[in-house]
Design a protein around this motif. Structure first.
Motif, PDB file in Angstrom:
ATOM      1  N   ALA A  89       0.828  -1.209   0.000  1.00  0.00           N
ATOM      2  CA  ALA A  89       0.000   0.000   0.000  1.00  0.00           C
ATOM      3  C   ALA A  89       0.861   1.258   0.000  1.00  0.00           C
ATOM      4  CB  ALA A  89      -0.933  -0.003   1.206  1.00  0.00           C
ATOM      5  N   LEU A  90       1.926   1.283   0.815  1.00  0.00           N
ATOM      6  CA  LEU A  90       2.778   2.470   0.884  1.00  0.00           C
ATOM      7  C   LEU A  90       3.505   2.715  -0.437  1.00  0.00           C
ATOM      8  CD1 LEU A  90       4.449   2.504   4.436  1.00  0.00           C
ATOM      9  CD2 LEU A  90       2.792   4.100   3.482  1.00  0.00           C
ATOM     10  N   LEU A  91       3.966   1.648  -1.090  1.00  0.00           N
ATOM     11  CA  LEU A  91       4.647   1.822  -2.371  1.00  0.00           C
ATOM     12  C   LEU A  91       3.695   2.321  -3.450  1.00  0.00           C
ATOM     13  CD1 LEU A  91       7.092  -1.225  -2.687  1.00  0.00           C
ATOM     14  CD2 LEU A  91       7.656   1.175  -2.323  1.00  0.00           C
ATOM     15  N   VAL A  92       2.493   1.757  -3.492  1.00  0.00           N
ATOM     16  CA  VAL A  92       1.513   2.183  -4.505  1.00  0.00           C
ATOM     17  C   VAL A  92       1.113   3.631  -4.268  1.00  0.00           C
ATOM     18  CG1 VAL A  92      -0.833   1.828  -5.363  1.00  0.00           C
ATOM     19  CG2 VAL A  92       0.650  -0.138  -4.928  1.00  0.00           C
ATOM     20  N   VAL A  93       0.843   3.986  -3.013  1.00  0.00           N
ATOM     21  CA  VAL A  93       0.470   5.371  -2.694  1.00  0.00           C
ATOM     22  C   VAL A  93       1.610   6.323  -3.025  1.00  0.00           C
ATOM     23  CG1 VAL A  93      -0.035   6.958  -0.794  1.00  0.00           C
ATOM     24  CG2 VAL A  93      -1.239   4.777  -0.942  1.00  0.00           C
ATOM     25  N   GLY A  94       2.847   5.935  -2.709  1.00  0.00           N
ATOM     26  CA  GLY A  94       3.996   6.783  -3.016  1.00  0.00           C
ATOM     27  C   GLY A  94       4.142   7.034  -4.502  1.00  0.00           C
ATOM     28  N   PHE A  95       3.976   5.977  -5.307  1.00  0.00           N
ATOM     29  CA  PHE A  95       4.088   6.126  -6.759  1.00  0.00           C
ATOM     30  C   PHE A  95       2.978   7.008  -7.314  1.00  0.00           C
ATOM     31  CE2 PHE A  95       2.498   4.545 -10.872  1.00  0.00           C
ATOM     32  CZ  PHE A  95       3.564   4.931 -11.675  1.00  0.00           C
ATOM     33  N   VAL A  96       1.734   6.714  -6.960  1.00  0.00           N
ATOM     34  CA  VAL A  96       0.593   7.470  -7.498  1.00  0.00           C
ATOM     35  C   VAL A  96       0.669   8.938  -7.099  1.00  0.00           C
ATOM     36  CG1 VAL A  96      -1.919   7.737  -7.427  1.00  0.00           C
ATOM     37  CG2 VAL A  96      -0.910   5.448  -7.611  1.00  0.00           C
ATOM     38  N   MET A  97       0.983   9.201  -5.825  1.00  0.00           N
ATOM     39  CA  MET A  97       1.031  10.581  -5.364  1.00  0.00           C
ATOM     40  C   MET A  97       2.214  11.337  -5.962  1.00  0.00           C
ATOM     41  SD  MET A  97      -0.252  10.517  -1.398  1.00  0.00           S
ATOM     42  CE  MET A  97      -0.250  12.309  -1.375  1.00  0.00           C
ATOM     43  N   SER A  98       3.339  10.653  -6.172  1.00  0.00           N
ATOM     44  CA  SER A  98       4.501  11.314  -6.789  1.00  0.00           C
ATOM     45  C   SER A  98       4.183  11.760  -8.201  1.00  0.00           C
ATOM     46  CB  SER A  98       5.701  10.354  -6.803  1.00  0.00           C
ATOM     47  OG  SER A  98       6.104  10.010  -5.498  1.00  0.00           O
ATOM     48  N   VAL A  99       3.590  10.856  -8.993  1.00  0.00           N
ATOM     49  CA  VAL A  99       3.216  11.207 -10.367  1.00  0.00           C
ATOM     50  C   VAL A  99       2.202  12.350 -10.371  1.00  0.00           C
ATOM     51  CG1 VAL A  99       2.081  10.365 -12.460  1.00  0.00           C
ATOM     52  CG2 VAL A  99       3.742   8.918 -11.286  1.00  0.00           C
ATOM     53  N   ALA A 100       1.182  12.245  -9.499  1.00  0.00           N
ATOM     54  CA  ALA A 100       0.149  13.283  -9.442  1.00  0.00           C
ATOM     55  C   ALA A 100       0.743  14.626  -9.018  1.00  0.00           C
ATOM     56  CB  ALA A 100      -0.954  12.856  -8.484  1.00  0.00           C
ATOM     57  N   TRP A 101       1.658  14.612  -8.049  1.00  0.00           N
ATOM     58  CA  TRP A 101       2.247  15.846  -7.539  1.00  0.00           C
ATOM     59  C   TRP A 101       3.038  16.577  -8.618  1.00  0.00           C
ATOM     60  CZ3 TRP A 101       2.383  19.654  -4.265  1.00  0.00           C
ATOM     61  CH2 TRP A 101       3.542  20.416  -4.103  1.00  0.00           C
ATOM     62  N   PHE A 102       3.868  15.865  -9.358  1.00  0.00           N
ATOM     63  CA  PHE A 102       4.693  16.543 -10.357  1.00  0.00           C
ATOM     64  C   PHE A 102       3.903  16.948 -11.597  1.00  0.00           C
ATOM     65  CE2 PHE A 102       8.040  14.609  -7.778  1.00  0.00           C
ATOM     66  CZ  PHE A 102       8.866  15.722  -7.612  1.00  0.00           C
ATOM     67  N   PHE A 103       2.843  16.222 -11.914  1.00  0.00           N
ATOM     68  CA  PHE A 103       1.959  16.687 -12.986  1.00  0.00           C
ATOM     69  C   PHE A 103       1.231  17.963 -12.549  1.00  0.00           C
ATOM     70  CE2 PHE A 103       2.062  12.531 -15.286  1.00  0.00           C
ATOM     71  CZ  PHE A 103       2.275  13.050 -16.550  1.00  0.00           C
ATOM     72  N   LEU A 104       0.862  18.042 -11.259  1.00  0.00           N
ATOM     73  CA  LEU A 104       0.228  19.246 -10.739  1.00  0.00           C
ATOM     74  C   LEU A 104       1.193  20.426 -10.783  1.00  0.00           C
ATOM     75  CD1 LEU A 104      -2.132  20.665  -9.286  1.00  0.00           C
ATOM     76  CD2 LEU A 104      -1.141  19.878  -7.118  1.00  0.00           C
ATOM     77  N   ILE A 105       2.446  20.186 -10.400  1.00  0.00           N
ATOM     78  CA  ILE A 105       3.461  21.236 -10.470  1.00  0.00           C
ATOM     79  C   ILE A 105       3.618  21.740 -11.896  1.00  0.00           C
ATOM     80  CG2 ILE A 105       5.945  21.682 -10.277  1.00  0.00           C
ATOM     81  CD1 ILE A 105       4.562  21.769  -7.623  1.00  0.00           C
ATOM     82  N   TYR A 106       3.645  20.807 -12.849  1.00  0.00           N
ATOM     83  CA  TYR A 106       3.776  21.199 -14.254  1.00  0.00           C
ATOM     84  C   TYR A 106       2.594  22.050 -14.691  1.00  0.00           C
ATOM     85  CZ  TYR A 106       3.625  20.825 -19.316  1.00  0.00           C
ATOM     86  OH  TYR A 106       3.539  21.121 -20.644  1.00  0.00           O
ATOM     87  N   ALA A 107       1.370  21.634 -14.304  1.00  0.00           N
ATOM     88  CA  ALA A 107       0.175  22.369 -14.715  1.00  0.00           C
ATOM     89  C   ALA A 107       0.161  23.789 -14.150  1.00  0.00           C
ATOM     90  CB  ALA A 107      -1.077  21.619 -14.263  1.00  0.00           C
ATOM     91  N   VAL A 108       0.669  23.948 -12.915  1.00  0.00           N
ATOM     92  CA  VAL A 108       0.648  25.262 -12.261  1.00  0.00           C
ATOM     93  C   VAL A 108       1.745  26.173 -12.795  1.00  0.00           C
ATOM     94  CG1 VAL A 108       0.991  26.445 -10.058  1.00  0.00           C
ATOM     95  CG2 VAL A 108      -0.428  24.386 -10.161  1.00  0.00           C
ATOM     96  N   THR A 109       2.937  25.597 -13.045  1.00  0.00           N
ATOM     97  CA  THR A 109       4.081  26.443 -13.411  1.00  0.00           C
ATOM     98  C   THR A 109       4.224  26.668 -14.908  1.00  0.00           C
ATOM     99  OG1 THR A 109       5.548  24.514 -13.458  1.00  0.00           O
ATOM    100  CG2 THR A 109       5.364  25.717 -11.374  1.00  0.00           C
ATOM    101  N   GLN A 110       3.529  25.873 -15.730  1.00  0.00           N
ATOM    102  CA  GLN A 110       3.702  25.990 -17.173  1.00  0.00           C
ATOM    103  C   GLN A 110       2.488  26.609 -17.862  1.00  0.00           C
ATOM    104  OE1 GLN A 110       6.629  25.181 -18.676  1.00  0.00           O
ATOM    105  NE2 GLN A 110       7.380  24.776 -16.626  1.00  0.00           N
TER     106      GLN A 110
END
Length: 411
Positions: A89-110
């Motif tokens: 569960a921790l590995l899956v949550v870490g992967f999903v949230m990492s991808v979501a977080w950096f896509f969010l950063i891209y959407a906000v900064t670009q």
């Protein structure tokens, strides 16, 4: 800052929630192992993402998914290999949230998609005039307009002392100043064809050791890949025989590494159509080697095989033979290659690396055959040769997967 917040949100917070909400997990090592592994995968994925995103002609989001897939995949492989206790569960949550977080950063900064570029006259600076997403502001020596994001100049041009000093002042003031040739490649992913250009090592071609290493790696990957594909090959062969008369495989002489000819192997997707003569061409001798839009010779099954790129898969045997690579400039029919060499200066330079099943031009431009389109294709090929690297190959693999699902560029 992005990495720090990601560590807190994607790793530390889920670890705290699991260990404090489930008392049974407090005294077990699974959560701790998974948190440390996820943190290492987060840093590794971030590094891979930025390495791919730094490639010219790519968006910053291009490396997010492949970067974290690779890092978390490697982390899971190590865990399973050494039989380390872990929390799925921790590995899956870490992967999903990492991808979501950096896509969010891209959407906000670009949000800003238009680059305002100050252009210094002289030399080859007209490259940006009709470029999508770029607003050109000619500089006349007066104060630099506030809206300018960066400045470009042809460093090979003999600028006046005043302009040399002004460019230095721009740099000291924190304003990015780029050589027009390098900036053009950075924005388009294509190399300028005016001159042959050296790579970062100062040589015209990639290092021989890199080419040999890549050939070995290609063969190591191709051997198990060919075995796994045998059932698909058998099904496809039967389908081709049932769909139309003719051989299962298509063989053609093509120009390969260092200008040496070889026979490429593909699944047959066309029939001999003697009822309909080919269209007139400026060069009738090569017309039979050119595939046109809605070509009558393509079979019903052939259209599907071309769209999904399944017809290209038998070239894995060319890879095993050392004639091709997984990634590189697409090999052209020998007659077409001779025609292009007669029309385009230093066309043969593309043969300095092994041709590939997929390539930078294929994923960006698709299938082309006319001279004007070939010039653009050559720009992509030259760019690949100049920037020959693992990161560029990773990006091409990701874009190839996209073309398989979208059918981009097929004919």
């Amino acid at each position: 800052m992005q990495l720090l917040v990601a560590s807190l949100l994607c790793v530390i917070l889920p670890w705290l929630i699991q260990t404090w909400s489930l008392p049974v997990a407090r005294n077990k090592p699974e959560a701790d192992h998974s948190a440390l592994t996820s943190l290492a995968a987060l840093f590794g994925g971030f590094w891979l993402h930025r390495s791919v995103a730094s490639l010219p002609g790519t968006r910053e989001s291009s490396g997010i998914l492949p970067g974290f897939l690779a890092s978390y995949g490697l982390a899971l492989t190590i865990i399973l290999l050494f039989r380390i206790d872990y929390s799925r569960a921790l590995l899956v949550v870490g992967f999903v949230m990492s991808v979501a977080w950096f896509f969010l950063i891209y959407a906000v900064t670009q949000r800003k998609t238009q680059l305002v570029l100050g252009v210094v006259g002289g030399g080859r600076t007209g490259l940006f005039d009709d470029m999508s997403g770029v607003e050109v502001v000619p500089l006349d020596g007066g104060p630099l307009p506030e809206e300018v994001d960066a400045v470009t100049a042809d460093f090979r041009h003999d600028h006046s002392d005043e302009w040399e000093a002004r460019l230095a002042d721009y740099t000291l003031a924190g304003i990015p100043v780029y050589h027009s040739k390098d900036l053009y490649e950075s924005l388009t992913g294509r190399a300028d064809l005016e001159h042959l250009s050296e790579n970062t090592f100062g040589a015209l071609g990639p290092m021989a050791s890199l080419l040999e290493f890549k050939m070995i790696l290609d063969r190591l990957v191709a051997l198990p890949f060919a075995i796994v594909l045998l059932p698909l090959f058998a099904v496809t062969a039967v389908a081709i025989k049932l769909d139309s008369p003719g051989p299962v495989f298509f063989r053609q002489r093509r120009m390969g590494y260092r200008g040496q000819e070889f026979t490429v192997i593909k699944f047959r997707t066309m029939r001999e159509d003697r009822k309909h003569p080919r269209t007139e061409s400026a060069n009738p001798g090569v017309e039979q080697f050119i595939t046109r839009e809605n070509d009558r010779r393509i079979t019903r099954l052939g259209r599907f095989l071309r769209r999904t790129r399944i017809d290209e898969l038998p070239q894995v045997f060319n890879v095993l033979a050392g004639q091709m690579s997984w990634i590189g400039p697409r090999p052209e029919a020998s007659q077409l290659s001779e025609w292009y060499q007669a029309e385009i200066p230093f066309y043969r330079y593309r043969h300095v690396v092994r041709p590939g099943i997929t390539g930078w031009a294929q994923v960006n431009q698709g299938h082309v055959a006319e001279i004007d389109d070939i010039r653009t294709k050559l720009q992509y090929d030259f760019y690949y040769i100049r920037n020959f690297s693992l990161w560029l190959d990773i990006l091409i693999v990701v874009k190839t997967i996209r073309t398989v699902f979208t059918g981009f560029g097929h004919k």
